[in-house]
Design an enzyme around this catalytic site. Structure first.
Site, PDB file in Angstrom:
ATOM      1  N   LYS A  11      61.393  39.749   2.134  1.00 33.34           N
ATOM      2  CA  LYS A  11      61.372  38.498   2.909  1.00 33.34           C
ATOM      3  C   LYS A  11      60.062  37.774   2.668  1.00 33.34           C
ATOM      4  CE  LYS A  11      58.174  39.781   6.076  1.00 33.34           C
ATOM      5  NZ  LYS A  11      56.861  39.084   6.208  1.00 33.34           N
ATOM      6  N   ASP A 136      59.949  43.901  12.434  1.00 32.24           N
ATOM      7  CA  ASP A 136      60.670  43.165  11.395  1.00 32.24           C
ATOM      8  C   ASP A 136      62.069  43.713  11.140  1.00 32.24           C
ATOM      9  OD1 ASP A 136      58.749  41.269  10.863  1.00 32.24           O
ATOM     10  OD2 ASP A 136      57.903  42.314   9.137  1.00 32.24           O
TER      11      ASP A 136
END
Length: 298
Positions: A11, A136
């Protein structure tokens, strides 16, 4: 289905705004995350005993990465109320401690893979389980373009960001950017109010284009202070005519391009100058959440 092969994408943060420190010791965040086409691969198969193995880009991978994968398996046994022995093989392509979420993505991939083998349970239950593993990890249950808030556990799924091509300049020969160290380096001027994340969210909601001016990261000043090698890489990206943005809490930098060929040209030029650079594109959730059934010997 004897086993599964699961994509575990990296990401970047389009925005990463640290709003302040909370009473529980965590920091309040507002951030828009995006999955990208740099991916680990997680293969889960039935086995005589539980085993975890890593291969590929394992330099800098300490016990934390393996522990997170093992922790994901343990959490899954509670979610699914079963504890079948499996082997979990992780092929690493995402550099460790690079600000790209590789360890969190691997853990989420274990949950998604075991959901295919042992489930299904709904995504809300998987997100609850993911939140036990790290801030996350819930994002990687959803993937695509997502606004996160709180300490990362509050998710708002956004329309997919218009596709962009990226050049990632991956850190080498740099002190790992430990997240706690980066938070400790924040100064009052680094804290933001979340307005840029909200503004970019509105652009995505209305399917509008976006550019460098819509991006921000509270860790940028601290990153260049704590990781001085970044400044050289930033200047090389400027030589491609592009702004450099910090991915997460660093130490990877990225630049955005509209055209794949332009991104490839920039990445190639950076590699000639000794930078570990690759060209990737943004990944929509339907691409990033791929789970493939395999035979046990596949």
């Amino acid at each position: 289905m004897n086993g599964v092969r699961v994509l575990a994408p990296a990401k970047i943060n389009w925005t990463l705004e640290v709003l302040g420190r909370r009473e529980d010791g965590y920091h309040e965040l507002r951030s828009i995350l995006q999955t990208i086409g740099l991916c680990d691969t997680v293969t889960i198969k039935p086995a005589g005993e539980v085993k975890v193995a890593f291969s590929g880009r394992v330099e800098g991978l300490d016990g934390l990465g393996g522990n997170l994968v093992q922790a994901a398996y343990r959490v899954a046994t509670g979610v699914f109320n079963r504890a079948d022995a499996v082997s979990i093989e992780v092929i690493k392509r995402i550099p460790a401690a690079g600000g790209l979420g590789g360890g969190s993505s691997d853990a989420a991939a274990v949950l998604r893979g075991l959901n295919a083998l042992w489930g299904p349970v709904d995504r809300w239950r998987l997100r609850e389980a993911a939140a036990e593993l790290g801030s996350d990890v819930p994002f990687f249950i959803e993937c695509g373009t997502v606004m996160v808030a709180g300490r990362g556990e509050e998710l708002t799924i956004l329309p997919e960001a218009p596709r962009k091509h990226l050049v990632l300049a991956l850190a080498r020969d740099e002190t790992p950017a430990k997240t706690a160290r980066m938070f400790a380096a924040l100064q009052p001027q680094d804290f933001l109010d979340g307005a840029q994340s909200l503004a970019l969210m509105l652009r995505f909601n209305h399917r509008l284009e976006y550019d460098d001016g819509h991006l921000c990261n509270s860790f940028e000043r601290a990153g260049y202070t704590q990781l001085p090698h970044l400044a050289k890489t930033r200047d090389l990206l400027h030589g491609c005519g592009k702004e450099a943005h910090l991915a997460g809490a660093g130490p990877t930098l990225f630049a955005i391009f509209d055209e794949e060929g332009d991104a490839e040209t920039c990445a190639s030029g950076l590699r000639v100058q000794g930078v570990d650079a690759i060209s990737v594109r943004t990944l929509a959730s339907i691409e990033a959440l791929r789970v493939e059934a395999i035979q046990a010997d596949g």
